[in-house]
Motif scaffolding. Sequence first.
Motif, PDB file in Angstrom:
ATOM      1  N   VAL A  62       0.916  -1.209   0.138  1.00 15.86           N
ATOM      2  CA  VAL A  62      -0.075  -0.143  -0.212  1.00 15.86           C
ATOM      3  C   VAL A  62       0.998   1.204   0.058  1.00 15.86           C
ATOM      4  O   VAL A  62       1.799   1.179   0.726  1.00 15.86           O
ATOM      5  CB  VAL A  62      -1.015   0.072   1.133  1.00 15.86           C
ATOM      6  N   GLY A  63       0.620   2.222  -0.748  1.00 14.81           N
ATOM      7  CA  GLY A  63       1.557   3.214  -0.918  1.00 14.81           C
ATOM      8  C   GLY A  63       2.927   2.930  -1.718  1.00 14.81           C
ATOM      9  O   GLY A  63       2.952   2.327  -2.521  1.00 14.81           O
ATOM     10  N   ALA A  79       7.923   4.202   4.411  1.00 15.26           N
ATOM     11  CA  ALA A  79       7.545   5.208   4.131  1.00 15.26           C
ATOM     12  C   ALA A  79       6.161   6.065   4.462  1.00 15.26           C
ATOM     13  O   ALA A  79       5.371   4.904   4.955  1.00 15.26           O
ATOM     14  CB  ALA A  79       7.651   5.341   2.455  1.00 15.26           C
ATOM     15  N   ALA A  80       5.857   7.350   4.345  1.00 13.23           N
ATOM     16  CA  ALA A  80       4.625   7.652   4.679  1.00 13.23           C
ATOM     17  C   ALA A  80       3.348   7.177   3.903  1.00 13.23           C
ATOM     18  O   ALA A  80       3.677   6.859   2.716  1.00 13.23           O
ATOM     19  CB  ALA A  80       4.739   9.368   4.367  1.00 13.23           C
ATOM     20  N   ASN A  81       2.451   6.891   4.736  1.00  8.24           N
ATOM     21  CA  ASN A  81       1.189   6.245   4.073  1.00  8.24           C
ATOM     22  C   ASN A  81       1.572   4.907   3.390  1.00  8.24           C
ATOM     23  O   ASN A  81       0.793   4.799   2.446  1.00  8.24           O
ATOM     24  CB  ASN A  81       0.468   7.363   3.306  1.00  8.24           C
ATOM     25  N   SER A  82       2.544   4.348   3.886  1.00  8.07           N
ATOM     26  CA  SER A  82       2.885   3.095   3.054  1.00  8.07           C
ATOM     27  C   SER A  82       3.042   1.632   4.089  1.00  8.07           C
ATOM     28  O   SER A  82       3.339   2.134   5.233  1.00  8.07           O
ATOM     29  CB  SER A  82       4.141   3.082   2.279  1.00  8.07           C
ATOM     30  N   GLY A 221      -0.081   0.396  11.593  1.00  6.53           N
ATOM     31  CA  GLY A 221      -1.329  -0.061  12.331  1.00  6.53           C
ATOM     32  C   GLY A 221      -2.572  -0.244  11.372  1.00  6.53           C
ATOM     33  O   GLY A 221      -3.415  -0.877  11.566  1.00  6.53           O
ATOM     34  N   ALA A 222      -2.473   0.586  10.198  1.00  4.85           N
ATOM     35  CA  ALA A 222      -3.371   0.524   9.506  1.00  4.85           C
ATOM     36  C   ALA A 222      -3.442  -0.985   8.585  1.00  4.85           C
ATOM     37  O   ALA A 222      -2.574  -1.510   8.443  1.00  4.85           O
ATOM     38  CB  ALA A 222      -3.330   1.838   8.411  1.00  4.85           C
ATOM     39  N   HIS A 230      -1.407   5.125  15.370  1.00  9.53           N
ATOM     40  CA  HIS A 230      -0.170   4.025  15.215  1.00  9.53           C
ATOM     41  C   HIS A 230      -0.292   3.584  13.610  1.00  9.53           C
ATOM     42  O   HIS A 230      -0.708   2.735  13.171  1.00  9.53           O
ATOM     43  CB  HIS A 230      -0.305   2.775  15.923  1.00  9.53           C
ATOM     44  N   LEU A 231       0.186   4.803  12.754  1.00  7.80           N
ATOM     45  CA  LEU A 231      -0.042   4.507  11.164  1.00  7.80           C
ATOM     46  C   LEU A 231       1.399   3.962  10.758  1.00  7.80           C
ATOM     47  O   LEU A 231       1.952   3.312  11.378  1.00  7.80           O
ATOM     48  CB  LEU A 231      -0.512   5.627  10.759  1.00  7.80           C
ATOM     49  N   SER A 232       1.855   4.662   9.731  1.00  5.95           N
ATOM     50  CA  SER A 232       2.768   3.991   8.965  1.00  5.95           C
ATOM     51  C   SER A 232       4.067   4.288   9.623  1.00  5.95           C
ATOM     52  O   SER A 232       4.371   5.193  10.343  1.00  5.95           O
ATOM     53  CB  SER A 232       3.048   4.703   7.484  1.00  5.95           C
ATOM     54  N   ASP A 233       5.186   3.391   9.512  1.00  5.06           N
ATOM     55  CA  ASP A 233       6.509   3.526  10.229  1.00  5.06           C
ATOM     56  C   ASP A 233       7.673   3.651   9.213  1.00  5.06           C
ATOM     57  O   ASP A 233       7.569   2.776   8.292  1.00  5.06           O
ATOM     58  CB  ASP A 233       6.531   2.026  10.908  1.00  5.06           C
TER      59      ASP A 233
END
Length: 261
Positions: A62-63, A79-82, A221-222, A230-233
Motif C-alpha cells: 500500500v503506498g 515510507a509515509a502512508n505506506s 497499524g492501518a 499508530h500509522l505508517s512506520d
Amino acid sequence: MVLTASLLFLLPSCFQDLGQNPPFDYPEEPTPPPIGEDGQIFYMSFDDSYEDYQSLVEASPVGNPGFADGKSGQAYAGAANSYLTFSIANLAAPLSNDMTFGFWYKVNGNPDRAGIIVIGPVTAGAGDNAQNNRTSGIRIFRESAGTMQRIKANVGNGTADGWLDGGVNADIDPATADWCYITLTLTEGKALFYIDGEEVASNDLSQISWEGCDRMSIGSGAPRFTEWGHLSDNSLIDELRIFNKALTAEEIQELIARDSE
C-alpha cells in the motif's frame, strides 16, 4: 505419408483420460505450503521482494514502501502512508494458541508513534481512522517515551485485551539505535515480549483469539489499528518470521546468533 500418420498415431492425446476407467483422480485442493522443521510458517527476508518464503505468496504493498540495507541483505524500508498487507489465509498453517512473531528492527523515531506488526479484526461501525478492536489478534507498535521510543505489544483473548509494556526496559534511543530483535511469544496462559532475546514484559493471558483476523499489516497499524495514530512506520524491518509454537528464550537467542553470523 505413411510414416507421418504412424507418428501421429503414436503421439499421446491430451484427452486420453476423459472417460477412462477408473477415472483420473484429480486433487481437490492444492498441496499445502511447506512448514519448516522448526515450526516456521512464514518467512519474509525482504531481499528485493515482499514474498513469503513458506507460501511463495507476495504481500500486497500500500503506498510506496521500499528497500534498504538490512540486518541481512535487504530490509523493508517504511515510507509515509505506506505498508504491506498479507492474507492470513495464505499462511502455511493456521494461527493458533502457540505462536512466535520475531523480526529485526531499526527504529526511525519520526513519526513519534507507529504500528509495526498488526493482525486484528475490523471495528464494526467505525471509520477508517477509528479502527481499534483489540479483543482478538496482536498489535506490536511503538510510542514516544520522552526522547526514547518504547516498543509495546497488545493481545486479544476473545473478550478483552492484555498489554505487554516493559517500561524503560523496552525503550530504544532513535539517535543511537542499531538493529534490535523483537519477539512476541504466545501460548495458552502466557504472553512474553522480548528485545534482543531478553524478556521485557509478560502477561498471564488466558488464551489468544484470532476471531475476525484475516490480514497482517507490516509497517503500519492501518487498516485495523488506527484510532490512536499508530500509522505508517519509517523504520526498517528485516527477517520477519512466524512460528506455530512459542519459542523459548534459548531458541530466540539461537535465532539471533544465526542471523548475526
